[in-house]
Motif scaffolding. Structure first.
Motif, PDB file in Angstrom:
ATOM      1  N   GLU A 291      39.468 -18.720 -24.482  1.00 28.01           N
ATOM      2  CA  GLU A 291      38.999 -18.406 -23.133  1.00 28.01           C
ATOM      3  C   GLU A 291      38.435 -16.988 -23.063  1.00 28.01           C
ATOM      4  O   GLU A 291      39.038 -16.039 -23.551  1.00 28.01           O
ATOM      5  N   THR A 292      37.274 -16.867 -22.450  1.00 23.38           N
ATOM      6  CA  THR A 292      36.642 -15.566 -22.228  1.00 23.38           C
ATOM      7  C   THR A 292      36.484 -15.362 -20.730  1.00 23.38           C
ATOM      8  O   THR A 292      36.088 -16.272 -20.006  1.00 23.38           O
ATOM      9  N   GLY A 293      36.814 -14.170 -20.290  1.00 26.22           N
ATOM     10  CA  GLY A 293      36.693 -13.863 -18.866  1.00 26.22           C
ATOM     11  C   GLY A 293      36.427 -12.382 -18.661  1.00 26.22           C
ATOM     12  O   GLY A 293      36.327 -11.609 -19.608  1.00 26.22           O
ATOM     13  N   THR A 294      36.302 -12.015 -17.418  1.00 23.03           N
ATOM     14  CA  THR A 294      36.064 -10.619 -17.054  1.00 23.03           C
ATOM     15  C   THR A 294      37.348 -10.025 -16.494  1.00 23.03           C
ATOM     16  O   THR A 294      37.996 -10.635 -15.639  1.00 23.03           O
ATOM     17  N   VAL A 295      37.710  -8.852 -16.985  1.00 25.38           N
ATOM     18  CA  VAL A 295      38.875  -8.138 -16.461  1.00 25.38           C
ATOM     19  C   VAL A 295      38.379  -6.949 -15.647  1.00 25.38           C
ATOM     20  O   VAL A 295      37.306  -6.407 -15.904  1.00 25.38           O
ATOM     21  N   ASN A 296      39.168  -6.551 -14.651  1.00 27.03           N
ATOM     22  CA  ASN A 296      38.762  -5.470 -13.754  1.00 27.03           C
ATOM     23  C   ASN A 296      39.974  -4.616 -13.393  1.00 27.03           C
ATOM     24  O   ASN A 296      40.993  -4.658 -14.070  1.00 27.03           O
ATOM     25  N   TRP A 297      39.866  -3.861 -12.311  1.00 27.46           N
ATOM     26  CA  TRP A 297      40.926  -2.947 -11.869  1.00 27.46           C
ATOM     27  C   TRP A 297      42.244  -3.678 -11.678  1.00 27.46           C
ATOM     28  O   TRP A 297      43.311  -3.157 -11.998  1.00 27.46           O
ATOM     29  N   HIS A 298      42.177  -4.882 -11.160  1.00 28.69           N
ATOM     30  CA  HIS A 298      43.366  -5.686 -10.879  1.00 28.69           C
ATOM     31  C   HIS A 298      44.142  -5.949 -12.172  1.00 28.69           C
ATOM     32  O   HIS A 298      45.355  -5.758 -12.237  1.00 28.69           O
ATOM     33  N   ASP A 299      43.434  -6.375 -13.197  1.00 32.30           N
ATOM     34  CA  ASP A 299      44.067  -6.645 -14.489  1.00 32.30           C
ATOM     35  C   ASP A 299      44.625  -5.362 -15.103  1.00 32.30           C
ATOM     36  O   ASP A 299      45.708  -5.364 -15.681  1.00 32.30           O
ATOM     37  N   HIS A 300      43.871  -4.287 -14.980  1.00 37.28           N
ATOM     38  CA  HIS A 300      44.317  -2.999 -15.516  1.00 37.28           C
ATOM     39  C   HIS A 300      45.631  -2.551 -14.856  1.00 37.28           C
ATOM     40  O   HIS A 300      46.561  -2.118 -15.528  1.00 37.28           O
ATOM     41  N   LEU A 301      45.703  -2.692 -13.556  1.00 31.31           N
ATOM     42  CA  LEU A 301      46.894  -2.299 -12.813  1.00 31.31           C
ATOM     43  C   LEU A 301      48.096  -3.153 -13.223  1.00 31.31           C
ATOM     44  O   LEU A 301      49.192  -2.640 -13.463  1.00 31.31           O
ATOM     45  N   ILE A 302      47.891  -4.447 -13.337  1.00 32.08           N
ATOM     46  CA  ILE A 302      48.977  -5.344 -13.760  1.00 32.08           C
ATOM     47  C   ILE A 302      49.458  -4.957 -15.159  1.00 32.08           C
ATOM     48  O   ILE A 302      50.661  -4.907 -15.432  1.00 32.08           O
ATOM     49  N   TYR A 303      48.525  -4.662 -16.051  1.00 29.81           N
ATOM     50  CA  TYR A 303      48.859  -4.272 -17.409  1.00 29.81           C
ATOM     51  C   TYR A 303      49.712  -2.989 -17.405  1.00 29.81           C
ATOM     52  O   TYR A 303      50.669  -2.862 -18.158  1.00 29.81           O
ATOM     53  N   CYS A 304      49.344  -2.029 -16.545  1.00 30.23           N
ATOM     54  CA  CYS A 304      50.043  -0.743 -16.493  1.00 30.23           C
ATOM     55  C   CYS A 304      51.456  -0.851 -15.926  1.00 30.23           C
ATOM     56  O   CYS A 304      52.349  -0.140 -16.359  1.00 30.23           O
TER      57      CYS A 304
ATOM     58  N   SER B  90      36.651   7.142  -9.769  1.00 29.35           N
ATOM     59  CA  SER B  90      36.084   5.938  -9.163  1.00 29.35           C
ATOM     60  C   SER B  90      35.291   5.098 -10.165  1.00 29.35           C
ATOM     61  O   SER B  90      35.232   3.879 -10.044  1.00 29.35           O
ATOM     62  N   THR B  91      34.702   5.732 -11.167  1.00 28.92           N
ATOM     63  CA  THR B  91      33.976   4.977 -12.196  1.00 28.92           C
ATOM     64  C   THR B  91      34.936   4.123 -13.008  1.00 28.92           C
ATOM     65  O   THR B  91      34.658   2.959 -13.296  1.00 28.92           O
ATOM     66  N   ARG B  92      36.075   4.677 -13.351  1.00 30.61           N
ATOM     67  CA  ARG B  92      37.075   3.902 -14.098  1.00 30.61           C
ATOM     68  C   ARG B  92      37.644   2.774 -13.236  1.00 30.61           C
ATOM     69  O   ARG B  92      37.931   1.693 -13.736  1.00 30.61           O
ATOM     70  N   LEU B  93      37.806   3.033 -11.957  1.00 31.39           N
ATOM     71  CA  LEU B  93      38.285   1.991 -11.051  1.00 31.39           C
ATOM     72  C   LEU B  93      37.300   0.827 -10.996  1.00 31.39           C
ATOM     73  O   LEU B  93      37.706  -0.337 -10.954  1.00 31.39           O
TER      74      LEU B  93
ATOM     75  N   GLN C 230      46.138   7.113  -9.850  1.00 33.32           N
ATOM     76  CA  GLN C 230      46.351   7.741 -11.157  1.00 33.32           C
ATOM     77  C   GLN C 230      46.273   6.721 -12.291  1.00 33.32           C
ATOM     78  O   GLN C 230      46.016   7.095 -13.425  1.00 33.32           O
ATOM     79  N   TYR C 231      46.464   5.458 -12.000  1.00 36.85           N
ATOM     80  CA  TYR C 231      46.306   4.430 -13.030  1.00 36.85           C
ATOM     81  C   TYR C 231      44.855   4.373 -13.521  1.00 36.85           C
ATOM     82  O   TYR C 231      44.568   3.792 -14.560  1.00 36.85           O
ATOM     83  N   PHE C 232      43.943   4.980 -12.759  1.00 37.41           N
ATOM     84  CA  PHE C 232      42.523   5.025 -13.105  1.00 37.41           C
ATOM     85  C   PHE C 232      42.067   6.473 -13.301  1.00 37.41           C
ATOM     86  O   PHE C 232      40.894   6.782 -13.190  1.00 37.41           O
ATOM     87  N   GLN C 233      43.016   7.363 -13.580  1.00 36.77           N
ATOM     88  CA  GLN C 233      42.778   8.788 -13.789  1.00 36.77           C
ATOM     89  C   GLN C 233      42.050   9.417 -12.596  1.00 36.77           C
ATOM     90  O   GLN C 233      41.249  10.340 -12.756  1.00 36.77           O
TER      91      GLN C 233
END
Length: 95
Positions: free
Chosen positions: A81-94, A67-70, A61-64
């Motif tokens: 610093e510039t980097g790439t964020v993904n599902w892992h970062d989103h989950l930690i943020y939530c 699978s596309t949002r995941l 549900q953290y990705f509604q």
């Protein structure tokens, strides 16, 4: 996170969840097929719930439950610093 909580596991969990939402079973006492809507907890629409009303608690549900949002990634800059964020970062943020 450990291997139990990986993108691959979450994708499989989403697929399983979609199959469970679509599942039906014959209820002899009712003389008809029943679905998740017949047995789910639907606090906001208890008298005539649709699938969208069912309360399903899942990490997806953290990705509604999408699978596309995941699978989404984004570029993020913080300071210099510039980097790439993904599902892992989103989950930690939530959480």
């Amino acid at each position: 996170f450990s291997g139990v909580l990986s993108e691959e596991v979450l994708q499989v969990l989403l697929e399983l969840q979609e199959r469970l939402v679509a599942a039906t079973a014959w209820a002899p006492a009712l003389g008809r097929e029943v679905t998740l809507s017949d047995v789910c907890y639907a606090l906001l629409n208890p008298t005539d719930p649709g699938l969208g009303d069912c309360c399903v608690n899942s990490v997806t549900q953290y990705f509604q439950n999408n699978s596309t949002r995941l699978a989404t990634t984004a570029t993020q800059t913080e300071g210099k610093e510039t980097g790439t964020v993904n599902w892992h970062d989103h989950l930690i943020y939530c959480i």
